[in-house]
Structure formats: C-alpha cells, structure tokens
Design a protein around this motif. Structure first.
Motif, PDB file in Angstrom:
ATOM      1  N   TYR A  79       0.827  -1.370   0.074  1.00 18.79           N
ATOM      2  CA  TYR A  79       0.068  -0.096  -0.028  1.00 18.79           C
ATOM      3  C   TYR A  79       0.802   1.306  -0.046  1.00 18.79           C
ATOM      4  CZ  TYR A  79      -3.339  -3.498   1.386  1.00 18.79           C
ATOM      5  OH  TYR A  79      -4.343  -4.565   1.451  1.00 18.79           O
ATOM      6  N   GLU A  80       1.920   1.237   0.601  1.00 18.48           N
ATOM      7  CA  GLU A  80       2.873   2.330   0.575  1.00 18.48           C
ATOM      8  C   GLU A  80       3.385   2.750  -0.876  1.00 18.48           C
ATOM      9  OE1 GLU A  80       3.750   4.432   2.650  1.00 18.48           O
ATOM     10  OE2 GLU A  80       3.418   3.651   4.739  1.00 18.48           O
ATOM     11  N   ARG A  81       3.942   1.809  -1.610  1.00 19.18           N
ATOM     12  CA  ARG A  81       4.083   1.910  -3.106  1.00 19.18           C
ATOM     13  C   ARG A  81       3.008   2.510  -3.615  1.00 19.18           C
ATOM     14  NH1 ARG A  81       8.129  -0.837  -5.515  1.00 19.18           N
ATOM     15  NH2 ARG A  81       7.844   0.454  -7.154  1.00 19.18           N
ATOM     16  N   ALA A  82       1.811   1.799  -3.736  1.00 18.04           N
ATOM     17  CA  ALA A  82       0.711   2.533  -4.430  1.00 18.04           C
ATOM     18  C   ALA A  82       0.421   3.791  -3.885  1.00 18.04           C
ATOM     19  CB  ALA A  82      -0.551   1.759  -3.776  1.00 18.04           C
ATOM     20  N   GLY A  83       0.547   4.222  -2.431  1.00 12.97           N
ATOM     21  CA  GLY A  83       0.374   5.702  -2.109  1.00 12.97           C
ATOM     22  C   GLY A  83       1.257   6.714  -2.668  1.00 12.97           C
ATOM     23  N   VAL A  84       2.448   6.404  -2.994  1.00 19.93           N
ATOM     24  CA  VAL A  84       3.438   7.125  -3.637  1.00 19.93           C
ATOM     25  C   VAL A  84       3.076   7.541  -4.991  1.00 19.93           C
ATOM     26  CG1 VAL A  84       5.753   7.373  -4.616  1.00 19.93           C
ATOM     27  CG2 VAL A  84       5.568   6.275  -2.219  1.00 19.93           C
ATOM     28  N   TYR A  85       2.929   6.452  -5.745  1.00 18.84           N
ATOM     29  CA  TYR A  85       2.227   6.706  -7.317  1.00 18.84           C
ATOM     30  C   TYR A  85       0.998   7.837  -7.233  1.00 18.84           C
ATOM     31  CZ  TYR A  85       5.387   3.326  -9.028  1.00 18.84           C
ATOM     32  OH  TYR A  85       6.649   2.509  -9.472  1.00 18.84           O
ATOM     33  N   LEU A  86      -0.012   7.414  -6.446  1.00 16.18           N
ATOM     34  CA  LEU A  86      -1.139   7.980  -6.462  1.00 16.18           C
ATOM     35  C   LEU A  86      -1.069   9.359  -5.750  1.00 16.18           C
ATOM     36  CD1 LEU A  86      -3.275   4.862  -5.394  1.00 16.18           C
ATOM     37  CD2 LEU A  86      -3.580   5.989  -7.452  1.00 16.18           C
ATOM     38  N   ALA A  87      -0.330   9.652  -4.730  1.00 18.50           N
ATOM     39  CA  ALA A  87      -0.335  11.120  -4.106  1.00 18.50           C
ATOM     40  C   ALA A  87       0.229  11.776  -5.428  1.00 18.50           C
ATOM     41  CB  ALA A  87       0.815  10.864  -2.955  1.00 18.50           C
ATOM     42  N   SER A  88       1.107  11.445  -6.226  1.00 17.33           N
ATOM     43  CA  SER A  88       1.733  12.045  -7.317  1.00 17.33           C
ATOM     44  C   SER A  88       0.686  12.634  -8.422  1.00 17.33           C
ATOM     45  CB  SER A  88       2.919  11.411  -8.067  1.00 17.33           C
ATOM     46  OG  SER A  88       3.280  12.134  -8.942  1.00 17.33           O
ATOM     47  N   LEU A  89      -0.019  11.652  -8.595  1.00 19.14           N
ATOM     48  CA  LEU A  89      -1.120  11.491  -9.465  1.00 19.14           C
ATOM     49  C   LEU A  89      -2.219  12.731  -9.019  1.00 19.14           C
ATOM     50  CD1 LEU A  89      -1.599   7.909 -10.926  1.00 19.14           C
ATOM     51  CD2 LEU A  89      -0.630   9.892 -12.140  1.00 19.14           C
ATOM     52  N   THR A  90      -2.492  12.444  -8.069  1.00 22.43           N
ATOM     53  CA  THR A  90      -3.449  13.340  -7.326  1.00 22.43           C
ATOM     54  C   THR A  90      -3.303  14.982  -7.265  1.00 22.43           C
ATOM     55  OG1 THR A  90      -4.544  11.556  -5.991  1.00 22.43           O
ATOM     56  CG2 THR A  90      -5.188  13.635  -5.389  1.00 22.43           C
ATOM     57  N   GLN A  91      -1.972  14.917  -7.012  1.00 26.85           N
ATOM     58  CA  GLN A  91      -1.585  16.248  -6.962  1.00 26.85           C
ATOM     59  C   GLN A  91      -1.364  16.987  -8.312  1.00 26.85           C
ATOM     60  OE1 GLN A  91       2.608  16.766  -5.232  1.00 26.85           O
ATOM     61  NE2 GLN A  91       2.453  18.859  -5.237  1.00 26.85           N
TER      62      GLN A  91
END
Length: 392
Positions: free
Chosen positions: A252-264
C-alpha cells in the motif's frame, strides 16, 4: 513457450462459458486503463512542439478540463490531419468525460467509431516498415478498447476476437522497447499478468501453454521504467502500478506514492482521488484521508456514492469503532447497483465490513452470507484471503 494461433480458430461455442470468461478477462487485464495515451514514433517523435501539444491535451483530459482540449487538438490536426493520434485523443476524452462510456448510449457509438478510425489510419502506417512501431501501438490500443466495450456489453466472442488482435501487437511491442520506452508499459503489463492471473484463476492454466512466458517482478520493473521514462504512457503506467500494488501485491505504501503524485498533478480527476483515498484508508491513515474523502462526498453522480459510502463505513468501523454507523454506510453503498469496471470491489469491501460486524455481534449465520458475497465479488487479494480464512 510459443503462442499457437490455432487456439482461436476452433469452434468457440464448445468452450465452456466459465473458461471463456476467465480467458477473455486475462486478455482484458492487458487493456483496462492501459492504452488511453496516444503516441507516435516517426513524425511526432521528432517533432517536439507537436509532442508537447499532445501532452498538453492529455493533461487537460486527465484533469477533467475538457473544454481546454479542442483548441490544442485542432493544432495537432492541422499539422497531422490523417494521423491516428487525432482519433485516439478524442476517444480518450470521451472515455474520461462520460465515464463509464459504455453506459452512455449517445456517446458509446461515437467512441467505437473513433477507435475504428484510429485502426484504419494505423493500418496505413503499418505498410511502411519505418512507421510499423507507431502503427503497432495505435492498433494495440484500438483493438484493446474495442474488446473492452464488447466485453462490458456482454458480447464475449467479439471481445475475444478483438483481444486476440490486440495480443498480436502486444507481442510485437516487445521488439520495440529499446527504441521507445512507451512499450515498456505493455510489455511489463503482459509479463506481470501472464504470471499473476493464472495464480488467481487456476482455471486458465491449461491454456497458458500457448502463451509467451512471463516474469512478474520483471513486469513490475518494466512498468516502473515506463512510469519514469515514458512520455505518453507515464501517467497510465503509474496508475496501473498503483492498482496492482493495492489489489495484488498488498504494498500500500508503494501505491500511495504513485497515487499521491497523480492526485497532486491532476486534482480534478475523481478516479485518481478515489484510489488515493483508498490507499490511505488501507494504510490506516484515516485522518490524512479525511480531506480527500470530503471531496469525494461532493460527487453524488454516477457510481461515486458507492465509493464514498464504503469509505465512510471503513472509517466508522475501523477508526471510530462505531459499528452501528458503519452498517448504515455499508448498507447504503450496497443499495446502489455496482459497475463491473469501477465499483464491484467496493461492494466486496462493504460486504466484508458487514461480515466483521456480524461476527462481533455474535451472528455467525449473517457473517457466512456476507463472506460468500465477498468470495463472489472480490478480486483484491486481501479481501479474498479474509473470506478464505473465515471459511477455513
């Protein structure tokens, strides 16, 4: 192992429906959300200003700034009027603007016409060896999306036919990775799912004799290369990697890194927002998830109420320890019909929550019924394991 094209030439009516459905779904994993990003490898590859225009149009689409797309697309058409990039860009816009496009009868016909136009223009490029990589990419994308539409409309045989053609171009794409990082995405996706999918669906294993071998870790690495180095596939590579880490890998941490960037980068995109909120909840970062969930709750259209009600249920159950309120949200989510593509898994999340609450209340009979629904609907590894552990 070499794929045998004869697999597709037999009497498909003799194939059991369950096997056909799983076999088709394996193909479609290669194309769901995958190839919405157009590219070109001869003219546009060496035309940096036009590359930037295509990227600008794509960014507007991802950020739901649909009114800003046409002025940019017009400039691309003026320079390359017969290029498949034009049809693919418009199809991409319709896909996001009218999501899920399959449910919009007034738009789905136009969407399919654009994809067929993309294929026709790609066929012209295919005749020239120099433009063959470019043609392969657009043909792969076009056939993949048409396969998805037929699948969601219940026409499995047409979907299999389109997916088979897309598969041919996926295989061709392996040859072009060194020339263009965009193909790291399709190659990585294949390498990952040709291993992962039969692990989750053993029924398809006998058919994999006909497929090129894969490598799960190599597939993840290749998709990460595309996410870092790709120009046109960068966003989809990052998004699909995030979904894999949420769904299959439990990272989940790896997923969060990608998704944080996309959401930003794309704050107006509700799908990226949805998945980022999910990642935060799975990481038990409930307070951090709240502002993103508040943005989701403002979406009362389409399938979004299923999503945010499920998330509210998770917060009530796991963070606030209020089972009574959690039940209300879970049941409210389940009262709305799910969409196979976007919200089926959130029904599974809600049923799992109700099962846990039923167990705490001492009602094992209810829990059995709820976990059976989880087994029926879920594809997330964590949910399937939870149900399996209960019935063990």
């Amino acid at each position: 192992m070499k794929r045998n094209i004869l697999l597709f030439k037999g009497n498909t009516s003799k194939i059991k429906n369950s096997i056909l459905a799983h076999f088709l779904q394996f193909f479609l994993f290669l194309f769901a959300f995958c190839f919405v990003s157009p590219t070109a490898h001869t003219q546009i590859l060496y035309d940096i200003p036009t590359q930037n225009l295509v990227l600008e149009a794509i960014d507007h689409i991802y950020n739901y700034e649909f009114g800003e797309v046409e002025p940019v697309a017009r400039q691309i058409r003026a320079k390359y009027p017969n290029h498949p990039v034009n049809s693919m860009l418009k199809a991409m816009q319709l896909q996001w603007q009218y999501l899920p496009v399959k449910d919009n009868k007034g738009v789905s016909g136009q969407y399919l016409s654009l994809l067929h136009d993309c294929l026709a223009k790609a066929k012209v490029l295919e005749k020239n060896e120099k433009t063959r990589p470019e043609a392969a990419f657009f043909s792969m994308a076009g056939h993949g999306y048409i396969a998805l539409m037929h699948n969601y409309n219940g026409d499995k045989l047409k979907a299999v036919s389109e997916a088979k053609q897309a598969y041919d171009y996926v295989m061709e794409g392996f040859k072009y990775m060194d020339k263009n990082p965009e193909f790291y995405f399709s190659s990585g996706l294949y390498n990952y799912y040709v291993i992962r999918y039969p692990e989750d669906h053993p029924i398809v294993k006998p058919m994999l004799f006909f497929f090129k071998d894969g490598n799960r870790e190599e597939g993840l690495r290749q998709m990460d290369v595309a996410a870092r180095k790709g120009v046109f596939t960068r966003t989809e590579s990052a998004f699909y990697l995030a979904r894999i880490f949420l769904k299959h890998e439990l990272r989940y941490e790896r997923a969060g890194v990608y998704l944080a960037s996309l959401t930003q980068k794309y704050p107006n995109n509700p799908i990226f927002l949805m998945k980022y909120t999910e990642a935060l909840l799975l990481l038990n970062k409930y307070e951090e998830a709240k502002p993103y969930l508040e943005r989701l709750t403002k979406r009362t259209d389409k399938f979004f109420p299923i999503i945010w009600r499920t998330f509210e249920g998770l917060i009530q159950e796991k963070h606030l320890k209020n089972d009574q309120e959690a039940v209300k949200f879970y049941q409210a989510a389940l009262r709305q019909s799910y969409d196979d593509e976007y919200t089926k898994e959130y029904h599974a999340f809600s049923y799992a929550g109700l099962a846990r609450i039923a167990l705490r209340a001492g009602d094992r009979k209810k829990a059995i019924g709820y976990y059976k629904k989880v087994e029926e609907l879920a594809e997330y590894k964590a949910l399937l394991k939870e149900a399996k552990d209960f019935f063990r």
